[in-house]
Scaffold this active site. Structure first.
Site, PDB file in Angstrom:
ATOM      1  N   HIS A  72      54.339  10.233  12.351  1.00  0.00           N
ATOM      2  CA  HIS A  72      54.043  11.073  13.518  1.00  0.00           C
ATOM      3  C   HIS A  72      55.251  11.920  13.931  1.00  0.00           C
ATOM      4  O   HIS A  72      55.434  12.220  15.102  1.00  0.00           O
ATOM      5  CB  HIS A  72      53.536  10.222  14.691  1.00  0.00           C
ATOM      6  CG  HIS A  72      52.131   9.749  14.488  1.00  0.00           C
ATOM      7  ND1 HIS A  72      51.057  10.290  15.151  1.00  0.00           N
ATOM      8  CD2 HIS A  72      51.617   8.801  13.675  1.00  0.00           C
ATOM      9  CE1 HIS A  72      49.936   9.666  14.759  1.00  0.00           C
ATOM     10  NE2 HIS A  72      50.251   8.768  13.863  1.00  0.00           N
TER      11      HIS A  72
ATOM     12  N   ASP B  23      55.810  14.872  12.190  1.00  0.00           N
ATOM     13  CA  ASP B  23      55.591  16.271  11.775  1.00  0.00           C
ATOM     14  C   ASP B  23      55.267  17.187  12.953  1.00  0.00           C
ATOM     15  O   ASP B  23      55.868  18.246  13.114  1.00  0.00           O
ATOM     16  CB  ASP B  23      54.563  16.390  10.630  1.00  0.00           C
ATOM     17  CG  ASP B  23      53.193  15.795  10.910  1.00  0.00           C
ATOM     18  OD1 ASP B  23      53.009  15.191  11.988  1.00  0.00           O
ATOM     19  OD2 ASP B  23      52.297  15.951  10.057  1.00  0.00           O
TER      20      ASP B  23
ATOM     21  N   ALA C  50      41.422   6.191   3.894  1.00  0.00           N
ATOM     22  CA  ALA C  50      42.461   5.195   3.607  1.00  0.00           C
ATOM     23  C   ALA C  50      43.850   5.694   3.975  1.00  0.00           C
ATOM     24  O   ALA C  50      44.836   4.985   3.806  1.00  0.00           O
ATOM     25  CB  ALA C  50      42.414   4.802   2.138  1.00  0.00           C
ATOM     26  N   GLY C  51      43.939   6.922   4.473  1.00  0.00           N
ATOM     27  CA  GLY C  51      45.252   7.432   4.869  1.00  0.00           C
ATOM     28  C   GLY C  51      45.955   8.187   3.759  1.00  0.00           C
ATOM     29  O   GLY C  51      47.151   8.426   3.827  1.00  0.00           O
TER      30      GLY C  51
ATOM     31  N   SER D 218      41.223  14.725   3.291  1.00  0.00           N
ATOM     32  CA  SER D 218      40.818  15.950   3.980  1.00  0.00           C
ATOM     33  C   SER D 218      41.739  17.116   3.612  1.00  0.00           C
ATOM     34  O   SER D 218      41.261  18.221   3.324  1.00  0.00           O
ATOM     35  CB  SER D 218      40.805  15.735   5.496  1.00  0.00           C
ATOM     36  OG  SER D 218      41.968  15.076   5.904  1.00  0.00           O
TER      37      SER D 218
ATOM     38  N   GLU E  80      42.033  22.679  10.191  1.00  0.00           N
ATOM     39  CA  GLU E  80      41.826  21.303  10.656  1.00  0.00           C
ATOM     40  C   GLU E  80      41.898  21.223  12.180  1.00  0.00           C
ATOM     41  O   GLU E  80      41.094  20.554  12.805  1.00  0.00           O
ATOM     42  CB  GLU E  80      42.856  20.370  10.009  1.00  0.00           C
ATOM     43  CG  GLU E  80      42.563  18.932  10.291  1.00  0.00           C
ATOM     44  CD  GLU E  80      42.848  17.998   9.116  1.00  0.00           C
ATOM     45  OE1 GLU E  80      43.056  18.467   7.986  1.00  0.00           O
ATOM     46  OE2 GLU E  80      42.864  16.783   9.354  1.00  0.00           O
TER      47      GLU E  80
ATOM     48  N   ASP F 157      50.388  16.676   5.618  1.00  0.00           N
ATOM     49  CA  ASP F 157      49.395  16.462   4.563  1.00  0.00           C
ATOM     50  C   ASP F 157      49.271  17.686   3.660  1.00  0.00           C
ATOM     51  O   ASP F 157      49.256  17.579   2.435  1.00  0.00           O
ATOM     52  CB  ASP F 157      48.023  16.147   5.187  1.00  0.00           C
ATOM     53  CG  ASP F 157      48.105  14.987   6.162  1.00  0.00           C
ATOM     54  OD1 ASP F 157      49.110  14.259   6.122  1.00  0.00           O
ATOM     55  OD2 ASP F 157      47.177  14.819   6.969  1.00  0.00           O
TER      56      ASP F 157
ATOM     57  N   TYR G  12      44.340  10.203  17.895  1.00  0.00           N
ATOM     58  CA  TYR G  12      45.483  10.921  17.315  1.00  0.00           C
ATOM     59  C   TYR G  12      45.970  12.001  18.286  1.00  0.00           C
ATOM     60  O   TYR G  12      47.160  12.096  18.599  1.00  0.00           O
ATOM     61  CB  TYR G  12      45.065  11.532  15.983  1.00  0.00           C
ATOM     62  CG  TYR G  12      46.171  12.266  15.261  1.00  0.00           C
ATOM     63  CD1 TYR G  12      46.963  11.621  14.319  1.00  0.00           C
ATOM     64  CD2 TYR G  12      46.427  13.610  15.526  1.00  0.00           C
ATOM     65  CE1 TYR G  12      47.975  12.290  13.646  1.00  0.00           C
ATOM     66  CE2 TYR G  12      47.436  14.292  14.862  1.00  0.00           C
ATOM     67  CZ  TYR G  12      48.198  13.626  13.927  1.00  0.00           C
ATOM     68  OH  TYR G  12      49.214  14.303  13.270  1.00  0.00           O
TER      69      TYR G  12
END
Ligand code: GLA
Length: 397
Positions: free
Chosen positions: A32, A34, A120-121, A125, A180, A192, A241
């Site tokens: 967390h 980014d 699953a992380g 996406s 996103e 990501d 989130y």
């Protein structure tokens, strides 16, 4: 790609014209950070999404995925959400952003196959977003510049397009991120999308989300990268989130800075009284993670695996105790990992609240590690935790 091409042919009755591959990613360290303009380390892995496509003449876009029963079909000039097929939102969001960036495209068919476990992380996406943007580039070549579309790239005699420059990759990553946040509604950072585009075989990706710079550092040899999937699913789109992000942003505001990146551990302690307890906990995690990434960069360069592993374990403890984005299953996976011979370090990877852990394990112990973790997790919980061995691969293309 043979399976992908025959899947396309089976779905659309003719061969595809183009195909792309977009890897999943694992966050190695920098949780967390980014969206707080911080530092993060990641790897692109060989669990990939592939997309095969060909243009069609009626202006329709038709998407089919091996992971979902329903196809999604819409007109290229009418891109809207369809709650019955929300998996397609990531692709649609990208198409909308491309249109806003004045990129010209019309109809096409696309078939998607993915080996990235959903939820699953590993950021299935972002892989879908990146695969979509690259597919459009292959079918309707375009170049983005900071000021909009520039002259399109030329194909070589074999039909190939030139490699993307670093700047273009960054612009594409930012476009996917916008898709996103604006279309899907998750206000995530660039980790990501950058990881998916900038992966390098055998290397760790080092991202500075303030300067938007990307470097690579070799992963020391002799290390296996293992993912343990807790099986717990948590949809980041449900608001948790975004809520954590808001806490980080309000902490930054109260500390008088534009992002938590500007805060070091000493200043955080000195100004702790300006923050609510929860803001402090979140800031403590993020500030700590930035610091751990700096230390991990040094450890990687010096080949100090013990230190690297310690930082991973500390990161998990900070998620569990301060940021509170772990869950009992992830905690158990890390606890079990820590007790295995040859385990260098382990932590949750990605958004949290479920998903997977990343484990660095001495190669000679990998087989045994995978077996023991799976067996012991099942013995303790009665549930299975799929264990995946990952190779670090190149980014999307
Ligand atoms: C998710 C988001 C990323 C990042 C991680 C946590 O994966 O998509 O942008 O914030 O969580 O580090």
């Amino acid at each position: 790609m043979t399976d992908l091409k025959s899947f396309y042919r089976q779905q659309f009755g003719s061969p595809p014209a183009r195909w792309v591959r977009a890897p999943g990613r694992l966050e190695l360290l920098g949780n967390h950070t980014d969206y707080n303009q911080g530092l993060v380390m990641s790897v692109a892995v060989d669990k990939c999404l592939e997309m095969a496509a060909a243009p069609r003449l009626d202006g329709k876009i038709e998407l089919v995925s091996s992971a979902f029963a329903q196809r999604e079909k819409f007109s290229f000039d009418r891109i809207e959400k369809n709650p019955a097929n929300s998996w397609a939102d990531y692709a649609k969001g990208v198409l909308l952003q491309l249109r806003r960036s004045r990129v010209n495209f019309t109809g096409f068919n696309a078939a998607i196959r993915s080996a990235i476990p959903l939820g699953a992380g590993l950021s299935s996406s972002a892989a879908l977003e990146v695969a979509t943007v690259l597919t459009v580039r292959h079918l309707f070549p375009f170049t983005l510049s900071k000021t909009g579309p520039a002259s399109p790239p030329r194909r070589s005699s074999s039909g190939a397009l030139p490699e993307l420059s670093k700047t273009e990759k960054l612009l594409l990553a930012q476009l996917c991120l916008k898709a996103e946040s604006e279309f899907v509604g998750v206000n995530c950072g660039l980790l990501d999308q950058i990881s998916c585009l900038f992966g390098k075989a055998g290397h760790v990706i080092e991202i500075d989300c303030q300067d938007l710079t990307v470097d690579h550092c070799p992963m020391p040899s002799g290390i296996g990268v293992i993912v343990c999937d807790s099986g717990v699913r948590h949809d980041l789109a449900d608001g948790t989130y975004n809520a954590l992000r808001k806490l980080c942003e309000s902490a930054a505001r109260r500390l008088g800075v534009s992002a938590l990146r500007a805060i070091d551990p000493r200043r955080l302690e000195a100004e702790r009284s300006k923050l609510s307890e929860r803001e402090y906990q979140c800031a403590f995690h993020v500030v700590g993670e930035n610091h751990r990434v700096v230390c991990a960069e040094r450890a990687l360069r010096e080949g100090d695996l013990e230190q690297l592993g310690r930082l991973l374990f500390e990161s998990h403890a900070s998620s569990r105790d301060c940021f509170k984005n772990s869950c009992p299953e992830l905690d158990l996976l890390v606890e079990l990992a820590a007790a295995q011979p040859g385990c260098i370090g382990a932590r949750l990877t990605g958004g949290g609240f479920g998903g997977a852990t990343i484990n660095l394990v001495e190669l000679s112990q990998v087989e045994r590690f995978c077996h023991e973790i799976a067996a012991q997790f099942e013995a303790r919980t009665g549930r299975k935790a799929p264990v995946l061995r990952c190779q670090i691969v190149d980014g999307a293309g």
